[in-house]
Design a protein around this motif. Structure first.
Motif, PDB file in Angstrom:
ATOM      1  N   ALA A   1       9.174   6.830  -3.523  1.00 53.78           N
ATOM      2  CA  ALA A   1       7.892   6.531  -4.179  1.00 53.78           C
ATOM      3  C   ALA A   1       7.741   5.050  -4.485  1.00 53.78           C
ATOM      4  O   ALA A   1       6.643   4.576  -4.765  1.00 53.78           O
ATOM      5  CB  ALA A   1       7.772   7.334  -5.468  1.00 53.78           C
TER       6      ALA A   1
ATOM      7  N   ASP B   1       3.779  -2.120  -4.424  1.00 52.06           N
ATOM      8  CA  ASP B   1       2.564  -1.897  -5.219  1.00 52.06           C
ATOM      9  C   ASP B   1       2.889  -1.228  -6.558  1.00 52.06           C
ATOM     10  O   ASP B   1       1.987  -0.816  -7.279  1.00 52.06           O
ATOM     11  CB  ASP B   1       1.578  -1.020  -4.433  1.00 52.06           C
ATOM     12  N   VAL B   2       4.175  -1.140  -6.886  1.00 50.75           N
ATOM     13  CA  VAL B   2       4.553  -0.419  -8.102  1.00 50.75           C
ATOM     14  C   VAL B   2       4.604  -1.355  -9.313  1.00 50.75           C
ATOM     15  O   VAL B   2       5.229  -2.420  -9.265  1.00 50.75           O
ATOM     16  CB  VAL B   2       5.905   0.300  -7.896  1.00 50.75           C
TER      17      VAL B   2
ATOM     18  N   ARG C   1      -0.219  -4.690  -7.649  1.00 48.13           N
ATOM     19  CA  ARG C   1       0.582  -3.648  -8.306  1.00 48.13           C
ATOM     20  C   ARG C   1      -0.341  -2.730  -9.104  1.00 48.13           C
ATOM     21  O   ARG C   1      -0.885  -3.113 -10.122  1.00 48.13           O
ATOM     22  CB  ARG C   1       1.645  -4.283  -9.183  1.00 48.13           C
ATOM     23  N   ARG C   2      -0.498  -1.519  -8.607  1.00 44.81           N
ATOM     24  CA  ARG C   2      -1.483  -0.600  -9.188  1.00 44.81           C
ATOM     25  C   ARG C   2      -0.877   0.746  -9.560  1.00 44.81           C
ATOM     26  O   ARG C   2      -1.557   1.601 -10.098  1.00 44.81           O
ATOM     27  CB  ARG C   2      -2.627  -0.315  -8.185  1.00 44.81           C
ATOM     28  N   ARG C   3       0.396   0.975  -9.209  1.00 43.06           N
ATOM     29  CA  ARG C   3       0.935   2.320  -9.329  1.00 43.06           C
ATOM     30  C   ARG C   3       2.056   2.389 -10.364  1.00 43.06           C
ATOM     31  O   ARG C   3       2.955   1.554 -10.364  1.00 43.06           O
ATOM     32  CB  ARG C   3       1.476   2.760  -7.957  1.00 43.06           C
TER      33      ARG C   3
ATOM     34  N   PHE D   1      -4.242   2.052 -13.967  1.00 45.29           N
ATOM     35  CA  PHE D   1      -3.228   2.284 -12.942  1.00 45.29           C
ATOM     36  C   PHE D   1      -3.317   3.699 -12.392  1.00 45.29           C
ATOM     37  O   PHE D   1      -3.740   4.620 -13.076  1.00 45.29           O
ATOM     38  CB  PHE D   1      -1.821   2.059 -13.511  1.00 45.29           C
ATOM     39  N   GLU D   2      -2.836   3.833 -11.149  1.00 42.02           N
ATOM     40  CA  GLU D   2      -2.669   5.170 -10.578  1.00 42.02           C
ATOM     41  C   GLU D   2      -1.300   5.690 -10.976  1.00 42.02           C
ATOM     42  O   GLU D   2      -0.375   4.920 -11.171  1.00 42.02           O
ATOM     43  CB  GLU D   2      -2.719   5.104  -9.052  1.00 42.02           C
ATOM     44  N   VAL D   3      -1.186   7.007 -11.038  1.00 36.93           N
ATOM     45  CA  VAL D   3       0.069   7.621 -11.454  1.00 36.93           C
ATOM     46  C   VAL D   3       0.693   8.368 -10.282  1.00 36.93           C
ATOM     47  O   VAL D   3       0.019   9.153  -9.613  1.00 36.93           O
ATOM     48  CB  VAL D   3      -0.173   8.590 -12.623  1.00 36.93           C
ATOM     49  N   THR D   4       1.964   8.084 -10.011  1.00 34.15           N
ATOM     50  CA  THR D   4       2.712   8.846  -9.016  1.00 34.15           C
ATOM     51  C   THR D   4       3.777   9.646  -9.752  1.00 34.15           C
ATOM     52  O   THR D   4       4.567   9.077 -10.509  1.00 34.15           O
ATOM     53  CB  THR D   4       3.390   7.911  -7.998  1.00 34.15           C
TER      54      THR D   4
ATOM     55  N   ILE E   1       5.063   4.928 -11.866  1.00 31.20           N
ATOM     56  CA  ILE E   1       5.827   6.134 -11.554  1.00 31.20           C
ATOM     57  C   ILE E   1       6.163   6.866 -12.843  1.00 31.20           C
ATOM     58  O   ILE E   1       6.633   6.253 -13.811  1.00 31.20           O
ATOM     59  CB  ILE E   1       7.157   5.783 -10.844  1.00 31.20           C
TER      60      ILE E   1
ATOM     61  N   GLU F   1      -3.173  12.230 -16.728  1.00 30.19           N
ATOM     62  CA  GLU F   1      -3.861  10.978 -16.382  1.00 30.19           C
ATOM     63  C   GLU F   1      -5.380  11.103 -16.359  1.00 30.19           C
ATOM     64  O   GLU F   1      -6.082  10.093 -16.318  1.00 30.19           O
ATOM     65  CB  GLU F   1      -3.343  10.408 -15.054  1.00 30.19           C
TER      66      GLU F   1
END
Lengths: 450, 496, 132
Positions: free
Chosen positions: B213, B217-218, B170-172, B192-195, B174, A314
Motif C-alpha cells: 500500500a 503519494d503516502v 502526498r494525498r493518502r 486525505f484519502e484513506v487506504t 494508511i 472516513e
C-alpha cells in the motif's frame, strides 16, 4: 508496598494472578516489546502523597491572579459570570462526572436525559430546531459549522466578518487547511454583498466588540445566493435579543462557557452548535433522542449515529468523538436554576453596567466609544494614547482593563474591549474611570511639560 | 425530516419528569436580580420578541431532579466499567479539588502572562513530563481530545510535506482495519484519502499488505499500539521503517498508552508523534462523554509546525506564551490554551504517581487484563490467543450460534451488576467483546466480573433465549433505537 | 418470494424492473435482511443523472450506512417519497412499495450486464429458486 497509591493489589494478589496466567512475572508478558527499548529510565520525579500534591498545586495556583483579585473587564467569549452554588454540587457528582459516553442507555439515563434537556433548553434559547450534545468549544464549533455549510452547498468558499472573535477566525483558517477551503474576511457591513458563490456567511451578533448587527439583512442576502447563514452568538445575549432562529440563521454556534462553567484559563468549555431540521443529517457530533423501552417507559438514546465516525469512518460528518458532555450538564443545571428571569437579569446587569461605564469613560478627555452602532454588554473604548500603553498603565494599577483590539487582529480597530457582566461592581467601575482619567491626564502633562 | 407533534412526548410513563414538565410559571429561582429597566438600552428592533420558554423551577426542585437522574446513571464511582479502549480507571478526587482552586478556575485565558505564571509553569512542567513519558521532543497541549489531536497531527503532516515540496503529491493516509473510526475520519477532514490495511493472523498489521500500500503519494500511517485488540505490534520498528522508506510519517494514536507507561516509549520505536488521551491514561474523568484533552507529542522535525502558541521558559525562570519555536505553525486548532482544567488534573495525577507509580500503573493494567483473559479462556473464544497488554478481545461467535449475541451478553452483564464491555469493536472480530479492566480494580472485583461472565456462558448453554430479555434489573429495559432514528424527537416541545 | 423471477439484479444487491423506457430500482430482500431495520433513505432528486454501478443514494440502519448503487444509467424521473417518509417500507415490501427510484433508461444494453434471478440466487448462496 504499592508505588501507585491507587493500586489495589497486595503482593499475594499479584502472585495469585501471575500464577493463574501461568507466568512468573509481568515481564514474561512483554515479549512483543523490543527488548532494547523495554523499561527505559523515564527520569520523572518521585511520587507525592496526596497532601504533598495538594500543597504543590496550591503553590502554583497562588502564583496566578484570579479575576476577583482586582477590577476585571476582560471578556469576549469567556466571561466572569456568577455560578450558583448548586451548579457544581449537582453537575460534578461522581455519577455524572465519572460516567463514560452513554453507550448502554439502560444504565445511562442520567447522562442521556440531562443531555436531552440541554438540547431542549438551548433550542428554546436560540429558537433553533436541533442542538447537538456539544462540541469542544466556540472556535472549533465555528470551523465545524463552516465545514457543514461546505457539505450542504458543495461550495468551498467561506466568508467571515472581521468582527468575529479573532480566535474563531484563526481556528477557521487552520481547519480550512485540511479540505483547502477559501476563507475570505470582510467587514460586517460588506457581508451581504459578498454572498455570491459562497458556502456560508459567518456573522457574529453581538460581535467581538459588542456591536449589535442587523443579521436578518445578511441572512436574506445569503439565502438569495443559495448560501447558508452561520451566526455566532452568546447565550446571555439571546435572553434579551431576538434569537438567531428568528433572524434567519441556518447554523448557530457559540461558546457556552458563560452558562456556569469556570473560566479555567481556556477550558474545558462548551461548544454550542444548532441547526435547522433540514440540515440535521450534516450535523457533527452526538445527538440524544427520545424513545421508549420494551415496557413502554420513556427513555433517551444516542441517535442518528450513522453521521458519526464510529460508523461512517472516513465518510463521517466530523471526526469528533469525545465532546463536552459534563459541560452541557453544567449549562443545563445553570439554566434550570436561573430560569428565564435569572438569565435575563444576568444579561440586563451586564448591559446596564456597560452603558453606564461607557458613558463615564467617554467623558474622560480624548476618550470615546468606537462601536459602529448600538452595543450590548461590552464596547470598544478608544483613547488618545496607544491602546497597549493604556492597557499597561491599567495593569500597573491592578486593573484588567479588557482586550486589546489591535493585538487581536480586529482590522482597523484600536482600543480596549471592555466587558461587563452581573459580576461587575460599582467599585470596579469607579477604579477604571479613575485610573483611565489619571493615565490620560498624566500623558497630557508629559506632553505639556515637553 | 419528520418530527412528531408536540404532546406525544409526555404520554409515556417516565423514570423522571423533564425539567420542563416540573416547571410552573412564577417559580423562577432568582439567583441574580436587578437592572429591570435595562431593556430600554437595547434598540427596539433588536429586542427579543420570541417568548423565552425556559422552565421555572425552585432550587430544591432542581436539586432533587438531578439527584434522581444521578441515581439512574452508572459510573466508575459506582462500579467496575470494563469498557475496552476507554480506560475507565478510578478518577482521584484530589485532582478535581486542585482544578477547582480559584487560582486555576478563576483565571481568564486573556490575562497577561505576568498574572498567570503558576498556570504557565504547570503547563510547561506537564509538557516536560509528557516528553519524558513518550520519548518525543515537543508538545502542544491545545487539542481538546484524541480525535482533535489526530486532526491536528494530520495538519502538521500536511505542512511538513508541503515544506519539503511534496505537499501536493502526498494525498493518502494508511489506516489499519483495526483502527478507531476517528483515524479515517480525521484523515478525511484533512482532505486525505484513506487506504485500509488488513491485520494478520497474529493481530499485527500485515506487513506485506502495508508495503504493497505504500508509495510516494503516502502522507503517513496512523498506528494504534497496542492496537485495539490489546496487542503490541510485534514488528513495530519494521512498520515504521517501511513508512519512512517512502518518505511517510508515523502517527501514534495514544488511546492505549495506559499499557506503556514506563515500559516503552513510542519515541524509541520509530513513531514521529503520539497523542495522549489524558482522560484515559492520566485518570481525568470522562464526564459522560467529555471533556478530554489530547496533548500531541512530536519529534523535533515536526516542532516548527505545531499549533501556536506554545510556552517558553525564560532564563530567569519566568514563563511566557510564544510561537517562536514554531515558525511554520499550522495555526490554532481551538481558542486559547486547551482544556486547562483537565490538564491540571492530569498533572496532579502524574506527580502523584511519579517514576515508580507510573510503571506500576501499566504493569497492573497488563496483569489484570491477562488474568481476566486466563480466567475466561475456554468458555469464550479469545480472538487472538497471545499475551495481551491492558485489554483483550473475546469473540462471542460461538455463543451467537447458540442464540445469544455479544449484545445479549452485554445486557446480561448489566443484570450481574456490571457495566458491559465494549461490543462490536474492533470491527475485524465477529461478535467482539473488548474488555479493559484497568489497574484500579481489586482482584476480588476482577473475580466477580469473571464469575459473572462464566455464569452468563452457562446461561447461554442452557437457555440462550433468556438473555434476549436482559436487562431486567436496570432502570429501563432495552430501548427502541429504531424508532428513535426513524422518527427523531431531539428536544422537548411545548404541548401548547 | 426472496428473488422474484421477473427482475434483474446487481452484485451489490439492487434490483431493477424495466418497463418501456422506465426502470424501477430497489434493494433486494436479501439486502434489507442484512441491513436490519432501515431508518433512513437518501435518494437523488428528480432530474439528476445516475450512472450504472455508481452511487445512487444511501440506506441506513441504526448502526450502519450503506451506499446504494445504480443498477442502470439514466435520469431520475421519480423518487419514492413514501419510502423517504416511511423507511420501514424497504424492510416490509422491498419489491413493492419499498422501491427507491424510477430511472429513464439511457442504454437498454446495460441490462445485459446485470444478473439473472438464477445468477443472483447463486451470488447470495441460495441454491434453489425461492419457493422450490
Amino acid at each position: 508496598m504499592n508505588r501507585n497509591p491507587y493500586s489495589p493489589h497486595t503482593d499475594a494478589d499479584r502472585r495469585d494472578m501471575l500464577a493463574a496466567i501461568g507466568v512468573s512475572s509481568v515481564d514474561d508478558l512483554l515479549g512483543a516489546i523490543p527488548s532494547d527499548a523495554r523499561r527505559p529510565a523515564l527520569g520523572l520525579p518521585q511520587g507525592m502523597s496526596e497532601a504533598e500534591v495538594q500543597a504543590h498545586l496550591a503553590s502554583l495556583a497562588a502564583r496566578n491572579r484570579p479575576a476577583g483579585a482586582g477590577p476585571f473587564f476582560l471578556g469576549g467569549p469567556v466571561q466572569r459570570r456568577y455560578i450558583p452554588a448548586a451548579v457544581p454540587a449537582l453537575a460534578f457528582r461522581g455519577e455524572f462526572l465519572t460516567a463514560y459516553t452513554p453507550y448502554q442507555p439502560e444504565i445511562s439515563q442520567g447522562t442521556l436525559q440531562s443531555i436531552f434537556e440541554y438540547q431542549s433548553l438551548l433550542s428554546e434559547l436560540l429558537a433553533m430546531d436541533v442542538v447537538n450534545s456539544s462540541m469542544y468549544e466556540g472556535a472549533s464549533a465555528v470551523a465545524e459549522a463552516a465545514l457543514m455549510a461546505v457539505r450542504v452547498t458543495g461550495r468551498k468558499r467561506v466568508v467571515v466578518a472581521t468582527d468575529v472573535y479573532f480566535q474563531y477566525r484563526e481556528t477557521l483558517r487552520t481547519y480550512a487547511r485540511g479540505p483547502e477551503l477559501e476563507i475570505v474576511e470582510v467587514p460586517t457591513r460588506d457581508l451581504a454583498s459578498s454572498a455570491a458563490g459562497v458556502a456560508c456567511l459567518i456573522v457574529q451578533h453581538p460581535d467581538a466588540l459588542g456591536t449589535l448587527v442587523d443579521v436578518r439583512r445578511i441572512a436574506d442576502a445569503a439565502h438569495a445566493a443559495g448560501a447558508l447563514l452561520v451566526q455566532v452568538t452568546e447565550p446571555h445575549a439571546c435572553a434579551l435579543l431576538e434569537p438567531p432562529g428568528k433572524l434567519g440563521a441556518d447554523i448557530v454556534v457559540g461558546e457556552g462557557q458563560p452558562l456556569g462553567i469556570p473560566m479555567s484559563f481556556g477550558g474545558p468549555y462548551l461548544g454550542i452548535i444548532a441547526c435547522r431540521d433540514a440540515l440535521v443529517r450534516q450535523m457533527p457530533g452526538r445527538i440524544v433522542g427520545e424513545t421508549r423501552d420494551a415496557n413502554g417507559m420513556r427513555g433517551f438514546v444516542n441517535t442518528l449515529q450513522t453521521r458519526e465516525q464510529h460508523i461512517r469512518r472516513e465518510k463521517a460528518t466530523s471526526n469528533i468523538c469525545t465532546n463536552e458532555a459534563i459541560a452541557a450538564i453544567v449549562a443545563s443545571v445553570y439554566l434550570a436554576l436561573m430560569g428565564p428571569e435569572g438569565l435575563r437579569a444576568a444579561a440586563r446587569l451586564g448591559v446596564e453596567r456597560a452603558h453606564r461605564l461607557a458613558e463615564r469613560l467617554a467623558a474622560v478627555p480624548g476618550c470615546g466609544i468606537g462601536n459602529d452602532g448600538a452595543f450590548f454588554d461590552r464596547f470598544l473604548l478608544t483613547t488618545p494614547l496607544g491602546e497597549e500603553a493604556v492597557h499597561a498603565a491599567l495593569r500597573a494599577e491592578g486593573i484588567e482593563g479588557g482586550g486589546v483590539a489591535g493585538r487581536d487582529g480586529y482590522t482597523g480597530r484600536r482600543g480596549l474591549i471592555v466587558q461587563c457582566t452581573e459580576m461587575t461592581t460599582d467599585a470596579e467601575m469607579d477604579a477604571l474611570v479613575r485610573a483611565l482619567g489619571s493615565t490620560v491626564a498624566g500623558a497630557r502633562e508629559k506632553v505639556t511639560a515637553r | 425530516m419528520r418530527l412528531p407533534e408536540s404532546g406525544a412526548a409526555t404520554a409515556a410513563p417516565a423514570l423522571e419528569p423533564l425539567l420542563f414538565e416540573l416547571a410552573r410559571d412564577g417559580r423562577a429561582g432568582r439567583h441574580v436580580r436587578g437592572a429591570e429597566n435595562a431593556d430600554a438600552l437595547i434598540p427596539a428592533e433588536f429586542r427579543r420578541r420570541e417568548p423565552l420558554r425556559l422552565p421555572q423551577l425552585t432550587e430544591p426542585q432542581v436539586v432533587r431532579h438531578y439527584m434522581h437522574l444521578s441515581e439512574i446513571n452508572y459510573s466508575v464511582d459506582t462500579g467496575m466499567y470494563p469498557l475496552g479502549s476507554c480506560t475507565m480507571k478510578y478518577n482521584p478526587k484530589v485532582n478535581d479539588r486542585v482544578a477547582a482552586l480559584p487560582g486555576f478556575a478563576e483565571i481568564h485565558p486573556r490575562q497577561d502572562d505576568a498574572t498567570v505564571q503558576g498556570a504557565l509553569a504547570l503547563l510547561w512542567e506537564l509538557e516536560q513530563l509528557l516528553v519524558k513519558v513518550t520519548g518525543m521532543d515537543a508538545v502542544t497541549l491545545q487539542p481538546a481530545a484524541g480525535a482533535h489531536a489526530e486532526f491536528t497531527a494530520m495538519l502538521v503532516f500536511k505542512a511538513y510535506h508541503a515544506s519539503r515540496g511534496d505537499g501536493g503529491t502526498r494525498r493518502r493516509v494508511i489506516v489499519p482495519d483495526s483502527a478507531h473510526g476517528t483515524n479515517p475520519a480525521s484523515a478525511a477532514m484533512c482532505g486525505f484519502e484513506v487506504t485500509t490495511v488488513k491485520s494478520d493472523a497474529r493481530g499485527n498489521i500485515d506487513l506485506d499488505a502495508l508495503k504493497a500500500a505504500l508509495g510516494p503519494d503516502v502522507v503517513g500511517l496512523m498506528l494504534t499500539n497496542p492496537n485495539t485488540l490489546g496487542l503490541f505490534e510485534e514488528r513495530v520498528r519494521a512498520v515504521c521503517d517501511a513508512v519512512h522508506a517512502v518518505g511517510g510519517l508515523v502517527y501514534g494514536d495514544g488511546a492505549n498508552m495506559n499499557a506503556l507507561l514506563g515500559l516503552v516509549r513510542p519515541g524509541d520505536l520509530g513513531l514521529d508523534c503520539i497523542h495522549i488521551n489524558v482522560h484515559k491514561t492520566f485518570s481525568t474523568p470522562h464526564g459522560g462523554g467529555g471533556p478530554g484533552a489530547g496533548p500531541l507529542c512530536v519529534k523535533e522535525r515536526l516542532r516548527p509546525f505545531l499549533p501556536s502558541p506554545g510556552i517558553v521558559r525564560e532564563a530567569d525562570g519566568t514563563f511566557r506564551r510564544s510561537s517562536d519555536d514554531r515558525p511554520r505553525s499550522v495555526g490554532r486548532v481551538r481558542s486559547f490554551f486547551g482544556s486547562f482544567g483537565v490538564l491540571v488534573r492530569a498533572y496532579a495525577y502524574m506527580r502523584t504517581l511519579g517514576d515508580g507509580g507510573m510503571v506500576e500503573t501499566s504493569e497492573d493494567a497488563i496483569l489484570a487484563a491477562n488474568y481476566l483473559a486466563a480466567r475466561l479462556r475456554g468458555r469464550y473464544e479469545l480472538a487472538y490467543d497471545r499475551p495481551c497488554m491492558h485489554e483483550f478481545v473475546l469473540s462471542a461467535a460461538a455463543q451467537k450460534k447458540k442464540g445469544a449475541a455479544a449484545l445479549d451478553i452485554a445486557k446480561a452483564l448489566i443484570d450481574e451488576g456490571f457495566h458491559p464491555s465494549s461490543v462490536y469493536f474492533p470491527l475485524i472480530v465477529p461478535e467482539a467483546m473488548m474488555i479493559e479492566p484497568t489497574e484500579t480494580e481489586p482482584k476480588e472485583t476482577l473475580d466477580a466480573f469473571a464469575d459473572a461472565l462464566l455464569r452468563i456462558a452457562d446461561r447461554v448453554d442452557s437457555d440462550a433465549a433468556s438473555l434476549h430479555e436482559a436487562p431486567l434489573t436496570a432502570p429501563l429495559r432495552r430501548l427502541d433505537e429504531v424508532t428513535a432514528a426513524r422518527h427523531p424527537v431531539l428536544r422537548w416541545k411545548s404541548p401548547s | 418470494m426472496s428473488v422474484p423471477d421477473d427482475l434483474r439484479y446487481s452484485k451489490e444487491h439492487e434490483w431493477v424492473r424495466v418497463d418501456g423506457d422506465i426502470a424501477t430500482v430497489g434493494i433486494t430482500h436479501f439486502a434489507q435482511e442484512q441491513l436490519g431495520d432501515v431508518v433512513f433513505v437518501e435518494l437523488p432528486g428528480q432530474g439528476s443523472a445516475v450512472k450504472q454501478f455508481a452511487s445512487l443514494g444511501v440506506v441506513e440502519s441504526v448502526k450502519a450506512a450503506s451506499d446504494v448503487y445504480a443498477p442502470i444509467s439514466g435520469e431520475i424521473t421519480e423518487r419514492n417519497m413514501k419510502v423517504i417518509e416511511k423507511p420501514e417500507l424497504v424492510n416490509q415490501e422491498p419489491y413493492g412499495n419499498g422501491w427507491l427510484v424510477k430511472v429513464r433508461v439511457a442504454d437498454k444494453g446495460e441490462v445485459g450486464k446485470l444478473l439473472s434471478p438464477a445468477d443472483y440466487r447463486a451470488h447470495i448462496g441460495e441454491t434453489a429458486p425461492s419457493g422450490a
